[in-house]
Design a protein around this motif. Structure first.
Motif, PDB file in Angstrom:
ATOM      1  N   GLU A 243      49.483  44.282  39.846  1.00 41.57           N
ATOM      2  CA  GLU A 243      48.810  45.045  40.998  1.00 41.57           C
ATOM      3  C   GLU A 243      47.386  45.733  40.923  1.00 41.57           C
ATOM      4  OE1 GLU A 243      51.425  47.798  42.614  1.00 41.57           O
ATOM      5  OE2 GLU A 243      53.109  46.446  43.027  1.00 41.57           O
ATOM      6  N   LEU A 244      47.307  46.001  39.433  1.00 49.57           N
ATOM      7  CA  LEU A 244      46.055  47.053  39.036  1.00 49.57           C
ATOM      8  C   LEU A 244      45.021  46.133  38.348  1.00 49.57           C
ATOM      9  CD1 LEU A 244      47.794  50.257  37.820  1.00 49.57           C
ATOM     10  CD2 LEU A 244      46.495  49.805  40.079  1.00 49.57           C
ATOM     11  N   ALA A 245      45.657  44.834  38.093  1.00 47.64           N
ATOM     12  CA  ALA A 245      44.790  43.970  37.281  1.00 47.64           C
ATOM     13  C   ALA A 245      43.390  43.813  37.869  1.00 47.64           C
ATOM     14  CB  ALA A 245      45.242  42.492  37.184  1.00 47.64           C
ATOM     15  N   THR A 246      42.471  43.650  37.136  1.00 43.73           N
ATOM     16  CA  THR A 246      40.800  43.289  37.384  1.00 43.73           C
ATOM     17  C   THR A 246      40.685  41.794  37.715  1.00 43.73           C
ATOM     18  OG1 THR A 246      40.233  42.176  35.382  1.00 43.73           O
ATOM     19  CG2 THR A 246      40.170  44.665  35.454  1.00 43.73           C
ATOM     20  N   ASP A 247      39.835  41.324  38.542  1.00 43.40           N
ATOM     21  CA  ASP A 247      39.802  40.169  39.074  1.00 43.40           C
ATOM     22  C   ASP A 247      38.515  39.344  38.339  1.00 43.40           C
ATOM     23  OD1 ASP A 247      38.060  41.487  40.301  1.00 43.40           O
ATOM     24  OD2 ASP A 247      38.478  40.798  42.323  1.00 43.40           O
ATOM     25  N   VAL A 248      38.093  39.369  37.264  1.00 40.03           N
ATOM     26  CA  VAL A 248      36.886  39.096  36.763  1.00 40.03           C
ATOM     27  C   VAL A 248      37.127  37.692  36.470  1.00 40.03           C
ATOM     28  CG1 VAL A 248      35.272  39.243  34.500  1.00 40.03           C
ATOM     29  CG2 VAL A 248      36.155  41.397  35.623  1.00 40.03           C
ATOM     30  N   GLN A 249      36.104  36.782  36.712  1.00 38.74           N
ATOM     31  CA  GLN A 249      36.371  35.329  36.598  1.00 38.74           C
ATOM     32  C   GLN A 249      35.768  34.909  35.339  1.00 38.74           C
ATOM     33  OE1 GLN A 249      34.393  33.258  39.953  1.00 38.74           O
ATOM     34  NE2 GLN A 249      35.521  34.368  41.567  1.00 38.74           N
ATOM     35  N   GLY A 250      34.641  35.509  34.744  1.00 36.26           N
ATOM     36  CA  GLY A 250      34.166  35.145  33.510  1.00 36.26           C
ATOM     37  C   GLY A 250      32.743  35.901  32.928  1.00 36.26           C
ATOM     38  N   MET A 251      32.205  35.057  31.987  1.00 37.76           N
ATOM     39  CA  MET A 251      30.836  35.702  31.734  1.00 37.76           C
ATOM     40  C   MET A 251      29.718  34.853  32.009  1.00 37.76           C
ATOM     41  SD  MET A 251      31.681  36.615  27.629  1.00 37.76           S
ATOM     42  CE  MET A 251      32.086  35.122  27.110  1.00 37.76           C
ATOM     43  N   LYS A 252      28.718  35.590  32.437  1.00 37.15           N
ATOM     44  CA  LYS A 252      27.412  34.923  32.686  1.00 37.15           C
ATOM     45  C   LYS A 252      26.152  35.421  31.765  1.00 37.15           C
ATOM     46  CE  LYS A 252      25.296  37.322  36.818  1.00 37.15           C
ATOM     47  NZ  LYS A 252      24.716  37.085  38.030  1.00 37.15           N
TER      48      LYS A 252
ATOM     49  N   MET B 288      22.398  43.262  22.979  1.00 35.41           N
ATOM     50  CA  MET B 288      23.037  42.760  24.195  1.00 35.41           C
ATOM     51  C   MET B 288      23.080  43.749  25.020  1.00 35.41           C
ATOM     52  SD  MET B 288      25.901  42.741  26.085  1.00 35.41           S
ATOM     53  CE  MET B 288      27.468  42.858  25.011  1.00 35.41           C
ATOM     54  N   THR B 289      22.754  43.739  26.297  1.00 28.99           N
ATOM     55  CA  THR B 289      23.019  44.836  27.297  1.00 28.99           C
ATOM     56  C   THR B 289      23.624  44.133  28.501  1.00 28.99           C
ATOM     57  OG1 THR B 289      21.050  45.836  26.765  1.00 28.99           O
ATOM     58  CG2 THR B 289      21.857  46.295  29.134  1.00 28.99           C
ATOM     59  N   GLY B 290      24.736  44.794  29.008  1.00 30.17           N
ATOM     60  CA  GLY B 290      25.589  44.049  29.793  1.00 30.17           C
ATOM     61  C   GLY B 290      26.347  44.955  31.078  1.00 30.17           C
ATOM     62  N   ILE B 291      26.734  44.354  32.087  1.00 32.09           N
ATOM     63  CA  ILE B 291      27.564  45.359  32.986  1.00 32.09           C
ATOM     64  C   ILE B 291      28.957  44.259  33.514  1.00 32.09           C
ATOM     65  CG2 ILE B 291      26.036  44.018  34.855  1.00 32.09           C
ATOM     66  CD1 ILE B 291      26.755  46.963  36.279  1.00 32.09           C
ATOM     67  N   TYR B 292      29.955  45.020  33.658  1.00 35.23           N
ATOM     68  CA  TYR B 292      31.427  44.706  33.768  1.00 35.23           C
ATOM     69  C   TYR B 292      31.613  45.056  35.137  1.00 35.23           C
ATOM     70  CZ  TYR B 292      36.490  44.334  33.457  1.00 35.23           C
ATOM     71  OH  TYR B 292      37.762  44.063  33.493  1.00 35.23           O
ATOM     72  N   ARG B 293      31.914  44.042  36.153  1.00 31.58           N
ATOM     73  CA  ARG B 293      32.456  44.503  37.393  1.00 31.58           C
ATOM     74  C   ARG B 293      33.269  43.825  38.065  1.00 31.58           C
ATOM     75  NH1 ARG B 293      28.372  44.069  42.908  1.00 31.58           N
ATOM     76  NH2 ARG B 293      29.874  44.977  44.213  1.00 31.58           N
ATOM     77  N   SER B 294      34.444  44.506  38.100  1.00 28.34           N
ATOM     78  CA  SER B 294      35.605  43.992  38.851  1.00 28.34           C
ATOM     79  C   SER B 294      35.629  44.320  40.190  1.00 28.34           C
ATOM     80  CB  SER B 294      36.849  44.862  38.235  1.00 28.34           C
ATOM     81  OG  SER B 294      38.009  44.549  38.870  1.00 28.34           O
ATOM     82  N   GLY B 295      35.940  43.110  41.062  1.00 32.62           N
ATOM     83  CA  GLY B 295      36.069  43.187  42.255  1.00 32.62           C
ATOM     84  C   GLY B 295      37.145  44.352  42.790  1.00 32.62           C
ATOM     85  N   ASN B 296      38.207  44.778  42.093  1.00 32.96           N
ATOM     86  CA  ASN B 296      39.142  45.455  42.756  1.00 32.96           C
ATOM     87  C   ASN B 296      39.011  46.953  41.968  1.00 32.96           C
ATOM     88  OD1 ASN B 296      40.635  43.350  43.410  1.00 32.96           O
ATOM     89  ND2 ASN B 296      41.874  42.975  41.360  1.00 32.96           N
ATOM     90  N   HIS B 297      37.732  47.243  41.353  1.00 33.26           N
ATOM     91  CA  HIS B 297      37.513  48.532  40.984  1.00 33.26           C
ATOM     92  C   HIS B 297      36.292  49.145  41.647  1.00 33.26           C
ATOM     93  CE1 HIS B 297      40.708  47.041  38.270  1.00 33.26           C
ATOM     94  NE2 HIS B 297      40.993  48.670  38.155  1.00 33.26           N
TER      95      HIS B 297
END
Length: 389
Positions: free
Chosen positions: A65-74, A197-206
């Motif tokens: 239920e709490l899982a992220t929904d990240v599809q991958g890296m770009k 490297m600079t990056g941003i992680y974005r989950s649609g569920n958070h």
């Protein structure tokens, strides 16, 4: 035998161990330096045998239920155009934010907690371990387990200085909260300059996104508990980088009180126990964030350690040896991180171009599919430990 067990560290390994020890009839006490559960952290993967551990704990439905929904890296260029994408989705693996997993583990764990305190001294003898704390009165325990991370205090007190055990991998990393508008929904977006490297992680569920930083470096001398110093190191390293969205992500990260910084390293030990004292989780075998296996190893290792103690009626002399033997094979496999770091942080501009070309090939997804198939064919079920008669 050996019912009173102190666990140092209230993270994934420590809470999982406390849960299973209590289930087997032991009496765990958990001491944690922080004043409460640590809510921050990045996404962690629950996969393979760790799924079975979570199922047996009854928390797998909530993890889903709490899982992220990240599809991958770009990977993007200075104009924020995607130059390559890699699909990282795996039906057999569930990603969840570390803080969410820790909260779930705490909810199903019956233990005594000492928050805002830490182990200061350990003296063991034939009958137990005398433990002195930073604040609480001195107490006696039958066994002590260090689950207090790569910079483990228990490991230092019982085994020696951490320099003997940490294999530095020539990189440092940091992550912190970030403005979600800076990244694409459901993707980990990464921008590279040579050696960084600079990056941003974005989950649609958070609602909250995470900023990531990594850079290549020789070994640095710093206090691993001094957050102000950590921010200074990252700020100095990326201060002159005005390309892409680095400046905005840096400002957001440096304003986060839960900013996290550390060396990319692995812990390697010939044995995870010394007398009545043992280690579990990153304190024993940190595989580094580049492995993506931290949560998996912690859940499975803690389950096995508690189970081996239960199976022999608490006899640590037998249980610790069995635990060291049965879990080591998985640890050694996961510590083989391969080209992950070179993929994330190419050393040169030419290396970045080669990486981008390689990442655009269908071969990358094919390699991922083969790896998932190989894991699926491996042993899935863990032993169902029962106390000795």
């Amino acid at each position: 035998m050996n019912e009173r067990i102190l666990i140092s560290g209230a993270s994934i390994a420590g809470l999982t161990l406390a849960h299973w020890l209590a289930r087997h009839g032991f009496h765990p006490t958990v001491v944690e330096r922080a004043p409460g559960l640590r809510a921050g952290g990045n996404g962690v993967d629950v996969r393979d045998q760790a799924v079975e551990v979570a199922e047996r704990m009854g928390i797998m439905p909530r993890i889903r239920e709490l899982a992220t929904d990240v599809q991958g890296m770009k990977f993007v260029d200075t104009a924020d155009r995607a130059v390559a994408r890699i699909d990282t989705r795996d039906p057999a693996s569930i990603e969840i934010m570390r803080g969410d997993l820790v909260a779930l583990l705490h909810q199903v764990t019956d233990a005594e907690y000492l928050f805002g305190d830490s182990v200061r001294g350990l003296e063991q003898d034939d009958d137990g371990v005398t433990v002195t704390f930073e604040h609480a009165p001195t107490r006696r325990f039958d066994l002590v387990i260090g689950a207090d991370g790569m910079h483990s205090t228990v490991r230092r007190l019982a085994f020696g200085p951490e320099e003997q055990f940490i294999d530095f991998k020539d990189h440092y990393f940091a992550f912190a909260n970030a403005d979600a508008s800076l990244g694409e929904d459901r993707w980990v977006t990464m921008f590279n300059t040579p050696g960084a490297m600079t990056g941003i992680y974005r989950s649609g569920n958070h609602a909250q996104a995470k900023a990531y930083f990594m850079f290549r470096s020789t070994s640095l001398d710093y206090d691993h508990r001094d957050i102000a110093e950590h921010k200074r190191l990252i700020g100095e390293r990326f201060a002159d980088d005005t390309s892409w969205r680095t400046r905005e992500l840096l400002e957001s990260a440096l304003a986060d009180p839960d900013f996290y910084f550390d060396a990319l390293g692995q812990v390697r030990m010939d044995s995870w126990s010394s007398g009545r004292i043992a280690l579990v989780g990153d304190a024993a075998w940190c595989a580094s964030p580049a492995s993506g296996a931290g949560a998996e190893l912690a859940l499975v290792g803690a389950y096995r350690l508690a189970g081996e103690l239960a199976a022999v009626g608490g006899d640590h002399r037998i249980a610790f040896v069995r635990y060291n033997t049965v879990h080591r094979r998985l640890v050694e496999k996961k510590q083989q991180i391969g080209p992950n770091v070179r993929l994330l942080v190419p050393k040169t501009a030419g290396g970045r171009c080669v990486r981008d070309v390689f990442a655009r090939l269908p071969l990358m997804n094919a390699i991922g599919a083969v790896e998932r198939l190989t894991r699926a064919k491996g042993p899935r079920l863990l032993p169902d430990y029962s106390p000795a008669a």
